[in-house]
Design a protein around this motif. Structure first.
Motif: not given
Length: 162
Positions: A33-38, A60-65, A89-95
Motif C-alpha cells: 500500500v503505497d501511493d508512489q509505487v502504485a 494499491s494506493s492508500v485510498k484505493e486499498f 498506515a495512519g491514513r489508511a486507519y483513518r480511512l
C-alpha cells in the motif's frame, strides 16, 4: 483478506519479508500500500518480479486499498500488508482499514529525532502518527523478523522520557 501482519518498512518487499515473514505466517498474499509505487510501473514491476509466483501481489494506493478491499479475521488468503511509512498506515486507519497491531521493521529518516533501534529512526511526524495510532488502541511493536522478541515502542519512548 485475512490480515496476518500489518507492517511499516520503507524497503517494502525484501528478504526479511520473503524469507522470514511469508513462511512464518504461511502467507499467500502480499499487499503493498503505497501511493508512489502504485503510480510507478517500473517499481511495481520490480516488486512483482521479486515475489515468488505462488504468492499473490497486490499493489494499491492508500485510498484505493481502503475503498476496494474487504478484511476479516479468518476470511480469505493469509495476507501481509506493507506500508513504506507510518503516515500511510495512519491514513489508511483513518480511512477505515482497522488493525490492532502494527509491526515496524525499518524506518529511515534523515530528520531523525528519535533513534529507537539501528533500523528505526523516527522524525516528529512519525512520532505524531504513531501516537495517534496508539491512542486509537493499536499496539505497536518493533521487530525485524518473527524469531526476534517484539519490543513495545512505547516502552522505549517511556525509557527515553519522550
Amino acid at each position: 483478506m485475512d490480515i496476518a501482519l500489518v507492517r511499516v518498512d520503507n524497503r517494502l518487499v525484501h528478504g526479511q519479508i520473503l524469507e522470514a515473514w511469508v513462511p512464518f505466517l504461511d502467507a499467500s498474499c502480499i499487499v503493498v500500500v503505497d501511493d508512489q509505487v502504485a503510480s510507478d510501473f517500473f517499481r511495481e514491476t520490480v516488486i512483482r518480479m521479486a515475489v515468488p509466483s505462488e504468492v499473490r501481489v497486490v499493489i494499491s494506493s492508500v485510498k484505493e486499498f481502503t475503498e476496494n478491499y474487504a478484511f476479516g479475521k479468518g476470511r480469505g488468503p493469509t495476507t501481509i500488508v506493507l506500508f513504506s511509512n507510518v503516515s500511510d498506515a495512519g491514513r489508511a486507519y483513518r480511512l477505515g482499514f482497522r488493525f490492532d497491531h502494527l509491526n515496524i521493521g525499518n524506518i529511515y529518516n534523515e530528520e531523525c529525532r528519535l533513534c529507537c533501534t539501528q533500523s528505526v529512526l523516527l522524525n516528529d511526524g512519525d512520532i505524531r502518527d504513531i501516537t495517534d495510532l496508539r491512542n486509537a488502541g493499536v499496539q505497536i511493536e518493533l521487530r525485524r523478523v518473527p524469531r526476534e522478541k517484539p519490543v513495545d515502542l512505547f516502552e522505549i519512548l517511556r525509557s527515553m522520557g519522550s
